[in-house]
Write a protein that holds these residues in place. Structure first.
Motif: not given
Length: 172
Positions: A59-72, A86-100
């Protein structure tokens, strides 16, 4: 007010913005993200995160985070197909400290005021009996859509009925 199961600031905002049904789906994804593990991998200007379900190797997914355009973007493409994070992007949001939740990920069609905004736009451009007819048809369409999400049988019945009223030949 809807109670968020794990109390995250992004969940509080979602409970205020989303309809009750959509918030339930969002909450399921957020709760589902609790069992996930995140590992960042750098790829040039894009940070890639490998997201896996704890204890399940395939069960492996990849989430790409493009900081220059702030998109995942996630390899499951749930946001692109369903308009829900999806839960994968939400997990990355929590991991990098996105609160909103970023505004670009809150689609207006899932918000509590989506119906009101659409109807007011129709009524502003309409006058007299036409406005009344638009309002009446709009309420029917919303009711049919809400009923159609209850079960596949109701969805199919409503869809076939609408096709028949439009003069399209179809079978059950």
């Amino acid at each position: 007010q809807i109670v968020m199961k794990p109390s995250y600031p992004m969940g509080k905002l979602a409970s205020e913005l989303y309809t009750k049904f959509i918030f339930g789906l969002f909450q399921d994804e957020l709760v589902g993200s609790l069992d996930l593990l995140v590992k960042p991998v750098q790829h040039g200007g894009i940070t890639r995160f490998e997201v896996t379900k704890s204890g399940i190797a395939n069960s492996r997914y990849t989430v790409d985070y493009n900081l220059s355009v702030s998109s995942m973007t996630c390899s499951c493409h749930k946001f692109e197909f369903a308009g829900m994070l999806c839960r994968h992007i939400l997990k990355v949001f929590v991991a990098i400290g996105v609160r909103v939740l970023p505004d670009k990920y809150i689609l207006k069609r899932w918000s509590k005021n989506a119906k009101d905004d659409l109807l007011s736009a129709v009524l502003k451009s309409s006058k007299g009996p036409f406005a009344w007819q638009c309002n009446d048809l709009y309420r029917d369409a919303i009711r049919f859509a809400e009923e159609g999400t209850i079960s596949p049988v109701i969805y199919k019945t409503r869809k076939i009925g609408a096709l028949r009223r439009a003069g399209v030949a179809c079978e059950l």
